[in-house]
Design a protein around this motif. Sequence first.
Motif, PDB file in Angstrom:
ATOM      1  N   GLU A  29      19.098 -54.100  27.099  1.00 49.66           N
ATOM      2  CA  GLU A  29      17.959 -53.702  27.939  1.00 49.66           C
ATOM      3  C   GLU A  29      16.639 -54.019  27.248  1.00 49.66           C
ATOM      4  N   GLU A  86      16.036 -57.932  27.352  1.00 50.77           N
ATOM      5  CA  GLU A  86      15.763 -58.598  28.635  1.00 50.77           C
ATOM      6  C   GLU A  86      14.279 -58.935  28.852  1.00 50.77           C
ATOM      7  N   ASP A 128      12.643 -62.693  28.976  1.00 54.70           N
ATOM      8  CA  ASP A 128      11.845 -63.103  30.139  1.00 54.70           C
ATOM      9  C   ASP A 128      10.471 -63.604  29.686  1.00 54.70           C
TER      10      ASP A 128
END
Length: 258
Positions: free
Chosen positions: A139, A142, A146
């Motif tokens: 988590e 991510e 990105d």
Amino acid sequence: MTPESDDSAPGPVSGDEVPRTSPLEVLAQIGDLDVRLDQIIHHVRNLPEREIRAAIEAELGVLASEAKVLDAQIADLERQQRKHEDEVARIEAKRAHNSERLYGSHLTSPKEAEALTAEADALGRHQTDIEDQILELMEELEPLTDARADLAQRQSSAAGRMATVDAAIGAAESEAGGERDEVLDERAALVASADPALVSIYEDRLAAARGTPVLGRLIGLTCSACHLEIPSVDYERITNLDPDELAECPHCGALLVR
Ligand SMILES: [Zn+2]
């Protein structure tokens, strides 16, 4: 051919003979070409694309530092993730070994079975903990990956703009190079037809001038190099000189072409 058409003196031109360009006028034309050469160099050095290029270069520098920070953060999280995944693999191997013993035929006592079951439970809980940590790491990773992808896109766009600007600079340089070669050819032809002593005086003055004008045309009473009016007494003297004789502007010292 008339007897007076020798080339020892400019003299009055008769008939449709092409007038001889005065040596000072040839020098002035060489001077004009030198001004053009300076303009070409100045133009190429100060292309607006160079400023754009510098801005893109700075932008790429900032993006590269941002990427470095992000890459380090991502690598660190991925290292932790791999470490946890290895740990999970070790636990799974141990659990498989345990259940082999538990359900195989090697058990010697119910106590051993109890101990193995308790250990299997503990291993299971430990594995769940580590898998939760892996999920947390994923988590955390991510948004960073990105952001890194977004950064890569901005880097690629900047690199594309850089390539366009470089191509424009290359084209302008090559065009200026062609123009410079033409002017140099023209200049060489003029120098070949000029009085070598005058050319040498001009070039010596040019080398010493450091940007100040070396040649000026007398336009009316005004020197074209400094745009000042020449006092009438100097004007009288200068215009009465032999056409090939050198005269300087009393203000800026430029050789006057008249
Ligand atoms: Zn002057």
